[in-house]
Design a protein around this motif. Structure first.
Motif, PDB file in Angstrom:
ATOM      1  N   ILE A 251      43.125  43.931  42.564  1.00 30.80           N
ATOM      2  CA  ILE A 251      43.902  43.237  43.592  1.00 30.80           C
ATOM      3  C   ILE A 251      44.020  41.751  43.262  1.00 30.80           C
ATOM      4  CG2 ILE A 251      43.915  42.556  46.036  1.00 30.80           C
ATOM      5  CD1 ILE A 251      42.596  45.257  46.654  1.00 30.80           C
ATOM      6  N   PHE A 252      42.914  41.164  42.777  1.00 24.69           N
ATOM      7  CA  PHE A 252      42.921  39.752  42.400  1.00 24.69           C
ATOM      8  C   PHE A 252      43.934  39.494  41.280  1.00 24.69           C
ATOM      9  CE2 PHE A 252      41.259  36.499  39.461  1.00 24.69           C
ATOM     10  CZ  PHE A 252      41.354  35.375  40.287  1.00 24.69           C
ATOM     11  N   LYS A 254      46.513  41.268  40.611  1.00 20.13           N
ATOM     12  CA  LYS A 254      47.869  41.479  41.139  1.00 20.13           C
ATOM     13  C   LYS A 254      48.344  40.246  41.923  1.00 20.13           C
ATOM     14  CE  LYS A 254      50.593  45.013  43.492  1.00 20.13           C
ATOM     15  NZ  LYS A 254      51.402  45.354  42.311  1.00 20.13           N
ATOM     16  N   LEU A 255      47.419  39.650  42.676  1.00 21.75           N
ATOM     17  CA  LEU A 255      47.778  38.490  43.489  1.00 21.75           C
ATOM     18  C   LEU A 255      48.137  37.280  42.639  1.00 21.75           C
ATOM     19  CD1 LEU A 255      45.149  38.729  46.391  1.00 21.75           C
ATOM     20  CD2 LEU A 255      47.615  39.192  46.501  1.00 21.75           C
ATOM     21  N   ILE A 256      47.450  37.114  41.491  1.00 24.35           N
ATOM     22  CA  ILE A 256      47.746  35.948  40.646  1.00 24.35           C
ATOM     23  C   ILE A 256      48.849  36.251  39.644  1.00 24.35           C
ATOM     24  CG2 ILE A 256      45.381  35.059  40.876  1.00 24.35           C
ATOM     25  CD1 ILE A 256      44.805  36.078  38.069  1.00 24.35           C
ATOM     26  N   GLY A 257      49.367  37.500  39.705  1.00 24.11           N
ATOM     27  CA  GLY A 257      50.531  37.829  38.891  1.00 24.11           C
ATOM     28  C   GLY A 257      50.235  38.235  37.464  1.00 24.11           C
ATOM     29  N   SER A 265      48.421  49.442  40.850  1.00 21.18           N
ATOM     30  CA  SER A 265      48.418  50.381  41.976  1.00 21.18           C
ATOM     31  C   SER A 265      47.962  51.771  41.537  1.00 21.18           C
ATOM     32  CB  SER A 265      49.810  50.465  42.601  1.00 21.18           C
ATOM     33  OG  SER A 265      50.772  50.816  41.616  1.00 21.18           O
TER      34      SER A 265
END
Length: 315
Positions: A251-252, A254-257, A265
């Motif tokens: 998730i981390f 994914k959040l920072i791209g 996912s």
């Protein structure tokens, strides 16, 4: 006053090896033990009849208990112990195989250690094995798995000495019906061991194949299934924690791209499914074990009579 010994020998179609074993018992057993010994053979419903008379035995007598059906090695031992506990006056009971791989000379060592540890069951611990490399390798793996899953160490088999003051306790341990050494470990009856070398089979072919060996190993572990289930649950919780840590990391990313589209996912959902499945299966196993513990168990000393066809005596 000399002690009375009973040697319990379960056998299935091993009449030739058994006769050779009787001769080795005559030759290798200390005279003071031999003359006060009864051979108690548990015939596990052999499919081949005995064609030769028993070799002359230098002890007191030979008794043969025949079972109504073939039950397997471990159950034959449990029935033999239960019959002896009820019908035969014995100060020391020896359990050994009929094929000769348990050396009769080692009975002297077991008896000597029993004098030093009178309140304990004495096992013959294998110092050197004669099996092939493949068997020895799998045996090492089995011991490691047993330690990992149960937290106990097992370095011995059936070959053992049971003192009279522990026999009545032992035959009321339901777990010996499934696995004799595992049942003793589970029962917390005190035990000790002496180092011995495994001998070679006296005659015939071993009836123990790879599948039988795996089943025997699993039966020993299953005796301590309550401990095993809890350990598996703890391991599952630990792995779930690792999976959650990975999911948070994904998730981390994914959040920072920095996560590849679709990869985060897919991996995250896979880890979540595996985590839930392993945890629920482990939890279900624990509840199954707890349910089993609440049920009435098979007690060898009480139920063994249902399997005894007859007992013959040969002097």
């Amino acid at each position: 006053m000399p002690e009375n010994f009973v040697i319990i020998i379960p056998q299935f179609n091993d009449w030739e090896a058994l006769n050779l074993l009787i001769q080795k018992i005559n030759a290798d057993l200390n005279a003071s033990i031999l003359e006060n010994t009864t051979l108690f053979i548990v015939d596990d419903c052999s499919s081949r009849e005995r064609t030769q008379p028993f070799a002359n035995f230098g002890g007191k007598e030979i008794k043969v208990l025949r079972l109504y059906r073939n039950l397997g090695h471990q159950k034959a031992i449990a029935i033999g112990l239960s019959y002896v506990a009820e019908h035969i006056a014995a100060d020391k009971v020896i359990v050994m195989d009929a094929d000769g791989e348990d050396a009769p000379s080692d009975i002297n060592l077991l008896a000597q250690r029993s004098l030093q540890e009178p309140g304990k069951i004495i096992f013959a611990e294998r110092n050197k094995r004669t099996e092939n490399l493949l068997f020895r390798s799998f045996y090492v793996i089995y011991k490691l798995l047993f330690k990992l899953l149960t937290g106990k160490v097992i370095t011995f088999g059936n070959f053992s000495l049971v003192p009279q003051n522990r026999l009545q306790n032992l035959v009321r341990v339901s777990e010996i019906w499934n696995n004799y050494p595992g049942g003793i470990i589970k029962s917390r009856i005190p035990y000790d061991s002496v180092l011995t070398n495994r001998a070679k089979r006296l005659a015939g072919e071993s009836k123990m194949n790879f599948v039988s060996l795996v089943l025997h190993g699993l039966s020993a572990i299953s005796v301590l299934v309550d401990t095993t289930a809890v350990r598996i649950l703890i391991f599952s919780i630990f792995m779930s924690g690792v999976a959650i840590a990975f999911i948070i990391f994904i998730i981390f990313l994914k959040l920072i791209g920095n996560a590849t589209p679709g990869w985060a996912s897919t991996l995250g959902s896979t880890l979540m499914i595996l985590m839930l499945q392993s945890f629920l299966i482990s939890l279900f196993l624990v509840f199954m074990v707890l349910q089993y513990r609440s049920q009435q168990h098979f007690i060898p000393a009480v139920h063994y009579r249902d399997f005894v066809e007859k007992v013959d005596t040969f002097s």
